[in-house]
Every structure is written in structure tokens, then in C-alpha cells.
Design an enzyme around this catalytic site. Structure first.
Site, mmCIF file in Angstrom:
data_model
loop_
_atom_site.group_PDB
_atom_site.id
_atom_site.type_symbol
_atom_site.label_atom_id
_atom_site.label_comp_id
_atom_site.label_asym_id
_atom_site.label_seq_id
_atom_site.Cartn_x
_atom_site.Cartn_y
_atom_site.Cartn_z
ATOM 1 N N CYS A 86 0.827 -1.219 0.000
ATOM 2 C CA CYS A 86 0.000 0.000 0.000
ATOM 3 C C CYS A 86 0.858 1.265 0.000
ATOM 4 O O CYS A 86 0.363 2.351 -0.282
ATOM 5 C CB CYS A 86 -0.910 0.033 1.222
ATOM 6 N N HIS A 332 -8.813 3.259 -2.337
ATOM 7 C CA HIS A 332 -7.455 2.783 -2.064
ATOM 8 C C HIS A 332 -6.923 1.930 -3.204
ATOM 9 O O HIS A 332 -6.734 0.724 -3.047
ATOM 10 C CB HIS A 332 -7.459 2.017 -0.738
#
Lengths: 391, 145
Positions: A86, A332
């Protein structure tokens, strides 16, 4: 090391776009960033590109940064492709910042991009690249954060409603963000009654996956002078750390890696947590934001739930967190998020955030966690930006 | 049918003891005795060589959660958690549990070898089942809301 400045940013809408590709998303964000900086793409001296799952999801393992450069006419320059879960975009930003601060280059383009909407297992939790063994026996990120939630609740008395309050606050902030994936307001009761994903966490406590790209242009003072631009945001700290694997008996109510990375960032920027005016914090899951408040020093250990109740981290509060909706609502797309946080902060520091503008914002902090390794985060990063009169 | 760890580590995570009992594969540092699972080749504390070993017996659930939506390869509900072994290491594992009498943090568990995931022909590996219940007070669902 010389001073570095954020000259421009770009951000696509985040969401699920069947017709978009890594190239088209990256092109849009990169062009927006160079135009925002007031330069031509051909003036870029290096590209750093973050994309976590371009290989497994898009059959494009290597060369995503080269492809985006090709799209907008950047050639003959070094291109670095970063894969850090991430935090891929944040690590790309960190690398570009180091390259510019060192004097090796004085104009760098950073791109974060991901396309996830076509993945197998839509509607199911992701697995994580760094914990293949654990994934074989059922590990998913929401399981980890659900365990953290339970420990925080049992240790500090944090309530389920306080955790849900993060999701409600961040959705409210996303309402005016036209680039956010989810914008319709939600209530505490809706969060509490959503289908359970893991432990106490339901669907509305979990960030979505999707498609999107973000970009930033970093320049040195010499670069800005040569280009004839006057950037107004200084990058006063960009710090990355890998997991603290050796000590396995960690207390899941706190993430030691985030503490150490943020302390280094505060020291480098010469500021303290109470100096921060606006923050982007890795709220992949609602409980994460509460724990990160504590680890970033916005409140004492165990007081994250009370901080939500106080309204201090909402728009209009003392330290608004995730004023663009956060990962929970902006979305995301893994590799895009780290640079999207920087773009959101840049808008805040340049006073162009519209209805979600934090009045007088001068110091901004972005925090991201990336992946898992050895039952700790694999990567964490903290960036601190400061508004200046001119570069 | 393959064993957990064969794909990700290059070796299975469970073994049989000379007495025929199932055990977890670990590493043990030849210098400081540090025990790790998954096994290490080099000790992260003193960089000495590690050798393969196995452990069996009870361990303690540090935390456990019920998965309500499963990733690919699993069917919900299922339970996973962090397991603390008396040798000093912690692992993430699949826990045999149910809604009527769920395994809780602090419970003692022991390892069996069971089917992992929703493909009965796919994978076997360590599954932890309760051997005794914790006597410590636990957080209740009421407190959680």
C-alpha cells in the site's frame, strides 16, 4: 542534502473504471501534475513510479513508470519502479525526494497508480503479498486490524461506536471531494449494521479497492530557479521504515514501526505532533486511524477513541484528519494512495480545497502503512510538508 | 494434496515426531536457542546458524477473530488468530471454533493437522483447537457495541 519543494500535484478520480488502464490513469495524473507545476513533461529529469499489483492484476510487472513516461513524452531519463504494498507510491515519493535533495536531479516526477477493479474475488478481502505463509491459512488485512480492534477495546475500553465514528467522519469529509469513490453520508447505525467482515469490523469499516492514479512534481531550489517557477510547499521530511520483525510479542494496540518512523520525521522537520494543522492518515480500516492517532502523537495511548468523540479530527476540529475522505472513502488503489495523500495535503496547504479547506493550514503530515511481513507492517512512511511564501 | 508451507516456504510446516505425533516445524538457534516459526536459517538475534526442530503441546491464543467474509479459497465463517507458544514465538493460524462456543483470547489450544480452506483436496496444515478455556474475564459482544 538540499531543500526540496513540491511544485505540482495531480489526481484522477478514484473508483471502478472498466475502460481505464494503468497507462491512461497514470497519464492523466502525470499531465495534471506537470501542468500544475507549470513545466513541460520533457523538463522532468527522472520518474519514480509506485504500483503494488501491476503484475498480478494487469500483466505489467516491470516498466509501469516507463510506460507512463512514454505516454507523455518523457524519455532518456532514469525511471524507478517501486513496489511496497500500500505504500508503493509513498516509497516512490521518498526515493524521488532523496534524488532531488542529493542534487543528482532537480526535477522529479512521482506517479502512483493501480487498477484493481477487474481482480478475481471481487467483494472478498485481499490477501497480502508479504505474508504468503499466513495467507495460506486464511490471513487477510481485515483479520489483522480486527484483532487490533479487539485488543484496543479490551485494553482501553474503546467502543465499537467510536471505531464506527471514524468511518462516519471520513465519509462526511468525502462528501465534497468529487474525486472520492464514496461520497454519500453514512450514520453510525449503518456502520454498525453493515455485514461483518472480520471480528468487530463490518463492510463500512473497510476501505474499497479500485482504480486511480496520483502524481507529484518535486524540485530543488536550483531546479525551480532554472524552470522559472516558485513552488510554495517545502518537503521538510520524507521518512520510510521497514517492519520491526524480530520482536514477535508485540501489543497490537500500538504499531511500533509507525512510532519510530514518525519520530524520525518530526525530528527531521523540526516540528512536534501538536504543530500539525492537517493530516492524511492510513485509514485502510476504521480502527487503524484511532491507533495511528496515538502512534503519531496526536493523543496519548488509549485516547484515540476519545479524540474521535471530541471532534478534534473532523473538519473544523483542532487537527483535521483525512479531510479528503481517507482511504475509506477516497478509495485505495494501492500504489496510488501514498501520492494521493500528498496531493490532498498540497491542496490544503495551497488553500484550494474548497468546502473541505482547513483554515490557515500551514503544516501537513501524511502517514501510510504498507503490507505485512513477520506479523508487523512491511513498510511505513511519514511525509511532512510546510507551506512557504515561495521556493 | 499439499502441506501448508510447501509453496510459500519450500517445506511443510507440520511434521511427525519419531513417536508418530504431529508437530509444528520450527527453527532453533544453535547459539542462543531462540525458537522461530516459520523457521529461520540465520538467527535474527545473533546471526548464528539455526537448525530445524519441532514443537508440540499447548499454546495460548493471544487474539482470535471470526471472519464473516472470506478471501478466495476460504468459506465464511472461519476463525483465525495469533497463537503464543511457550517457546517464545507467535504464529498466525487457523482456529477451529464455532458461534455457539467460540474460542477466546487466553484459551489454551493444541495443534492438529486439518484441511485448510474450502477445497477439500487442496491443502492440509496446522489447525488449532481448544484444549482448555481461559479463566480470565473476556470482552463480551455487549461491550463491543
Amino acid at each position: 542534502m538540499g531543500r526540496t519543494y513540491l511544485a505540482g500535484t495531480g489526481l484522477t478520480r478514484f473508483g471502478k473504471f472498466a475502460d481505464a488502464s494503468l497507462a491512461s490513469l497514470g497519464r492523466s495524473a502525470a499531465l495534471e501534475a506537470v501542468r500544475d507545476a507549470g513545466i513541460e513533461p520533457q523538463q522532468v529529469q527522472m520518474i519514480a513510479c509506485g504500483s503494488a499489483r501491476s503484475g498480478i492484476l494487469q500483466n505489467h510487472e516491470s516498466g509501469v513508470g516507463q510506460r507512463i513516461g512514454w505516454e507523455i513524452g518523457i524519455e532518456g531519463v532514469p525511471v524507478y519502479n517501486e513496489k511496497a504494498y500500500c505504500a508503493s507510491g509513498a516509497v516512490a515519493f521518498n526515493l524521488a525526494n532523496i534524488c532531488v535533495a542529493s542534487g543528482e536531479h532537480d526535477v522529479a516526477l512521482v506517479v502512483g497508480v493501480e487498477k484493481m477493479s477487474g481482480r478475481d474475488g471481487k467483494g472478498r478481502p485481499l490477501t497480502s503479498d508479504g505474508v504468503m505463509l499466513e495467507s495460506e491459512v486464511g490471513f487477510t488485512p481485515p483479520a489483522y486490524y480486527a484483532m487490533a480492534a479487539q485488543r484496543h477495546m479490551s485494553t482501553y475500553g474503546t467502543t465499537r461506536r467510536q471505531i464506527a465514528g471514524v468511518a462516519v467522519k471520513n465519509r462526511r469529509a468525502a462528501h465534497s471531494n468529487t474525486k472520492a469513490q464514496y461520497r454519500e453520508p453514512i450514520s453510525i447505525d449503518e456502520v454498525l449494521s453493515a455485514p461483518q467482515v472480520a471480528g468487530p469490523l463490518g463492510l463500512l469499516d473497510c476501505c474499497p479497492t479500485g482504480d486511480g492514479a496520483s502524481a507529484a512534481v518535486i524540485v530543488s531550489a536550483e531546479g525551480a530557479q532554472r524552470l522559472g517557477i516558485s513552488p510554495t510547499i517545502e518537503i521538510t521530511a520524507s521518512v520510510i521504515g521497514s517492519g520491526l520483525y524480530c520482536h514477535e510479542q508485540r501489543d497490537l494496540t500500538s504499531f511500533a514501526l509507525d512510532k519510530s518512523v514518525s519520530l524520525r520525521a518530526y525530528e527531521r522537520a523540526g516540528v512536534a505532533p501538536h504543530d500539525i494543522d492537517v493530516a492524511e492518515v492510513h485509514d485502510s480500516f476504521s480502527i487503524a486511524e484511532i491507533i495511528h492517532y496515538e502512534d503519531l502523537g496526536f493523543c496519548q495511548a488509549g485516547m484515540g477513541g476519545s479524540l474521535i468523540d471530541s471532534g478534534a479530527t473532523a473538519l473544523g476540529g483542532q487537527i483535521p484528519v483525512n479531510a479528503g475522505g481517507g482511504l475509506l472513502n477516497r478509495g485505495h488503489p494501492l500504489g496510488a494512495t501514498g501520492v494521493a495523500q500528498i496531493a490532498e495535503l498540497a491542496d490544503q496547504l495551497r488553500g484550494r480545497s474548497g468546502d473541505r479547506q482547513v483554515a490557515g493550514a500551514r503544516l501537513g503530515l501524511a502517514h501510510i502503512s504498507g503490507g505485512f511481513m513477520g506479523l508487523d507492517f512491511a513498510t511505513s512512511g511519514v511525509t511532512i510538508l510546510e507551506a512557504r511564501q515561495s521556493g | 494434496m499439499s502441506v501448508v508451507g510447501e509453496k510459500s516456504l519450500g517445506q511443510g510446516l507440520v511434521t511427525n515426531t519419531p513417536e508418530g505425533r504431529t508437530a509444528l516445524v520450527v527453527s532453533r538457534c544453535t547459539s542462543c536457542g531462540d525458537v522461530r516459526c516459520p523457521p529461520r536459517t540465520v538467527c535474527p538475534i545473533d546471526l548464528a546458524a539455526c537448525e530445524l526442530d519441532s514443537v508440540e503441546g499447548d499454546a495460548t491464543v493471544y487474539e482470535v477473530v471470526r471472519m464473516g467474509i472470506a478471501p478466495l479459497g476460504f468459506s465464511a465463517p472461519y476463525w483465525v488468530g495469533l497463537i503464543d507458544f511457550p517457546q517464545g514465538f507467535r504464529i498466525f493460524g487457523l482456529i477451529a471454533s464455532d458461534d455457539e462456543d467460540p474460542v477466546m483470547a487466553g484459551d489454551q489450544v493444541s495443534m492438529i493437522v486439518g484441511v485448510i480452506g474450502s477445497d477439500p483436496t487442496g491443502l492440509v496444515g496446522p489447525v488449532f483447537q481448544r484444549s482448555s478455556r481461559s479463566t480470565s474475564p473476556q470482552i463480551t459482544e455487549g461491550q463491543r457495541s
